[in-house]
Design a protein around this motif. Sequence first.
Motif, PDB file in Angstrom:
ATOM      1  N   ARG A 182      39.999  40.376  35.503  1.00  0.00           N
ATOM      2  CA  ARG A 182      38.620  40.021  35.149  1.00  0.00           C
ATOM      3  C   ARG A 182      38.252  38.645  35.704  1.00  0.00           C
ATOM      4  O   ARG A 182      37.098  38.390  36.037  1.00  0.00           O
ATOM      5  N   GLU A 183      39.252  37.766  35.816  1.00  0.00           N
ATOM      6  CA  GLU A 183      38.995  36.463  36.431  1.00  0.00           C
ATOM      7  C   GLU A 183      38.688  36.633  37.917  1.00  0.00           C
ATOM      8  O   GLU A 183      37.763  36.014  38.440  1.00  0.00           O
ATOM      9  N   TRP A 184      39.454  37.487  38.583  1.00  0.00           N
ATOM     10  CA  TRP A 184      39.200  37.723  40.001  1.00  0.00           C
ATOM     11  C   TRP A 184      37.813  38.331  40.214  1.00  0.00           C
ATOM     12  O   TRP A 184      37.086  37.926  41.114  1.00  0.00           O
ATOM     13  N   VAL A 185      37.479  39.317  39.391  1.00  0.00           N
ATOM     14  CA  VAL A 185      36.163  39.972  39.516  1.00  0.00           C
ATOM     15  C   VAL A 185      35.049  38.957  39.300  1.00  0.00           C
ATOM     16  O   VAL A 185      34.066  38.921  40.042  1.00  0.00           O
ATOM     17  N   ALA A 186      35.202  38.133  38.272  1.00  0.00           N
ATOM     18  CA  ALA A 186      34.191  37.113  37.994  1.00  0.00           C
ATOM     19  C   ALA A 186      34.061  36.146  39.158  1.00  0.00           C
ATOM     20  O   ALA A 186      32.953  35.744  39.538  1.00  0.00           O
ATOM     21  N   ASN A 187      35.187  35.791  39.767  1.00  0.00           N
ATOM     22  CA  ASN A 187      35.158  34.847  40.894  1.00  0.00           C
ATOM     23  C   ASN A 187      34.412  35.409  42.100  1.00  0.00           C
ATOM     24  O   ASN A 187      33.787  34.657  42.852  1.00  0.00           O
ATOM     25  N   THR A 188      34.490  36.734  42.288  1.00  0.00           N
ATOM     26  CA  THR A 188      33.783  37.324  43.437  1.00  0.00           C
ATOM     27  C   THR A 188      32.269  37.286  43.250  1.00  0.00           C
ATOM     28  O   THR A 188      31.520  37.478  44.212  1.00  0.00           O
ATOM     29  N   TYR A 194      31.198  48.880  34.078  1.00  0.00           N
ATOM     30  CA  TYR A 194      32.625  48.902  33.742  1.00  0.00           C
ATOM     31  C   TYR A 194      33.083  47.655  32.973  1.00  0.00           C
ATOM     32  O   TYR A 194      33.998  47.748  32.149  1.00  0.00           O
ATOM     33  N   VAL A 195      32.468  46.510  33.251  1.00  0.00           N
ATOM     34  CA  VAL A 195      32.935  45.252  32.663  1.00  0.00           C
ATOM     35  C   VAL A 195      31.843  44.671  31.783  1.00  0.00           C
ATOM     36  O   VAL A 195      30.726  44.407  32.238  1.00  0.00           O
ATOM     37  N   ARG A 196      32.197  44.462  30.517  1.00  0.00           N
ATOM     38  CA  ARG A 196      31.242  43.868  29.585  1.00  0.00           C
ATOM     39  C   ARG A 196      30.985  42.405  29.977  1.00  0.00           C
ATOM     40  O   ARG A 196      31.904  41.684  30.385  1.00  0.00           O
ATOM     41  N   SER A 252      33.558  38.589  30.823  1.00  0.00           N
ATOM     42  CA  SER A 252      33.622  37.872  32.101  1.00  0.00           C
ATOM     43  C   SER A 252      34.293  36.527  31.932  1.00  0.00           C
ATOM     44  O   SER A 252      34.061  35.823  30.954  1.00  0.00           O
ATOM     45  N   SER A 253      35.116  36.197  32.889  1.00  0.00           N
ATOM     46  CA  SER A 253      35.812  34.913  32.856  1.00  0.00           C
ATOM     47  C   SER A 253      34.805  33.781  32.928  1.00  0.00           C
ATOM     48  O   SER A 253      33.826  33.836  33.661  1.00  0.00           O
ATOM     49  N   PHE A 291      33.586  45.698  22.745  1.00  0.00           N
ATOM     50  CA  PHE A 291      33.658  46.947  23.511  1.00  0.00           C
ATOM     51  C   PHE A 291      34.590  46.746  24.699  1.00  0.00           C
ATOM     52  O   PHE A 291      34.512  45.743  25.408  1.00  0.00           O
ATOM     53  N   PRO A 292      35.485  47.680  24.918  1.00  0.00           N
ATOM     54  CA  PRO A 292      36.482  47.495  25.989  1.00  0.00           C
ATOM     55  C   PRO A 292      35.862  47.616  27.380  1.00  0.00           C
ATOM     56  O   PRO A 292      34.936  48.391  27.606  1.00  0.00           O
ATOM     57  N   SER A 293      36.398  46.818  28.293  1.00  0.00           N
ATOM     58  CA  SER A 293      36.024  46.943  29.702  1.00  0.00           C
ATOM     59  C   SER A 293      36.944  47.964  30.363  1.00  0.00           C
ATOM     60  O   SER A 293      38.099  48.131  29.960  1.00  0.00           O
ATOM     61  N   ASP A 294      36.421  48.673  31.335  1.00  0.00           N
ATOM     62  CA  ASP A 294      37.195  49.711  32.014  1.00  0.00           C
ATOM     63  C   ASP A 294      37.523  49.239  33.437  1.00  0.00           C
ATOM     64  O   ASP A 294      36.886  49.648  34.416  1.00  0.00           O
ATOM     65  N   PHE A 295      38.540  48.376  33.554  1.00  0.00           N
ATOM     66  CA  PHE A 295      38.922  47.868  34.868  1.00  0.00           C
ATOM     67  C   PHE A 295      39.553  48.962  35.730  1.00  0.00           C
ATOM     68  O   PHE A 295      39.426  48.944  36.958  1.00  0.00           O
ATOM     69  N   HIS A 296      40.224  49.905  35.057  1.00  0.00           N
ATOM     70  CA  HIS A 296      40.823  51.004  35.819  1.00  0.00           C
ATOM     71  C   HIS A 296      39.728  51.836  36.477  1.00  0.00           C
ATOM     72  O   HIS A 296      39.822  52.184  37.670  1.00  0.00           O
ATOM     73  N   GLY A 297      38.676  52.141  35.725  1.00  0.00           N
ATOM     74  CA  GLY A 297      37.546  52.898  36.266  1.00  0.00           C
ATOM     75  C   GLY A 297      36.847  52.118  37.371  1.00  0.00           C
ATOM     76  O   GLY A 297      36.408  52.699  38.373  1.00  0.00           O
ATOM     77  N   LEU A 298      36.751  50.787  37.178  1.00  0.00           N
ATOM     78  CA  LEU A 298      36.122  49.942  38.198  1.00  0.00           C
ATOM     79  C   LEU A 298      36.894  50.024  39.508  1.00  0.00           C
ATOM     80  O   LEU A 298      36.304  50.151  40.585  1.00  0.00           O
ATOM     81  N   MET A 299      38.226  49.989  39.408  1.00  0.00           N
ATOM     82  CA  MET A 299      39.060  50.012  40.609  1.00  0.00           C
ATOM     83  C   MET A 299      39.009  51.374  41.302  1.00  0.00           C
ATOM     84  O   MET A 299      39.284  51.475  42.499  1.00  0.00           O
ATOM     85  N   LEU A 300      38.654  52.428  40.557  1.00  0.00           N
ATOM     86  CA  LEU A 300      38.566  53.758  41.144  1.00  0.00           C
ATOM     87  C   LEU A 300      37.200  54.030  41.777  1.00  0.00           C
ATOM     88  O   LEU A 300      37.018  55.046  42.449  1.00  0.00           O
TER      89      LEU A 300
END
Length: 250
Positions: free
Chosen positions: A107-113, A178-180, A184-185, A197-206
């Motif tokens: 989630r930190e990497w995603v936020a950084n992008t 996918y990410v609440r 976010s970081s 509510f859970p974030s779905d990082f697996h779904g995001l990566m797919l």
Amino acid sequence: MIRFFRQIRQSLLSDHKFSKYVLYAVGEILLVVIGILIALWVNDWNEGRKDQDKRTALLASLSVEFNANLKQLDSVMYYNSRVIEAANKIVTLRPDQAIPPVYDTLREWVANTTWLWTYNPQNGALRSGISSGDVHLIKNDSLINLLFSWEDVVADAGENEKRHIEVQLRAGSIVNPYVRSLSSSGLSYYDLPESDFPSDFHGLMLDPLFEDYIAEVYIHTFDAQDELKLVRQQNVKIIQILERELNRFK
């Protein structure tokens, strides 16, 4: 003084000393010419001193401005490097590795992008010097050329930044399903709680759109960074020459 010279002329004429009168007249003309030349020299010296003061003031203002620009540029390039690093790590991460143990890191990497940093240099002193014509008081052709081409170089880099921005503006529609937002970081800075509510990082990566997004972020940020390196080189050259010019007039 004028009356004194008039009396001498009249005395020479009344005594019929014409040759002496001619010599006297020539001497008087020479005195007038010398006086005019001295006045012109003093005027030129004063104007030269005024020009030097203007030149020194402009050089000092430009030095402050371009040092501030360099500081801002280094910050932008630092955060761009973080975006590139995060995008590269996400690309090399397989979907089956996007499981809870790596969620915090991912989630930190995603936020950084999604970081968006643009370079907006100060150009007040430069534009003022150009519009007033004082920039031409700088007798250094290399510096003049660098100053006049500065905004064009920045504008060229800005074209890549625009493409970078366009890519990142699409991040919300891809990542948000996918990410609440509360996951976010960086939101801890605002003292906000974690999402219930859970974030779905697996779904995001797919999601292939996410892969496309990360690839575009990497490419455009990398290109923007390359352009900013050229801007930085010119910024540094300008500062170096400005310092040498200022030292000349100390």
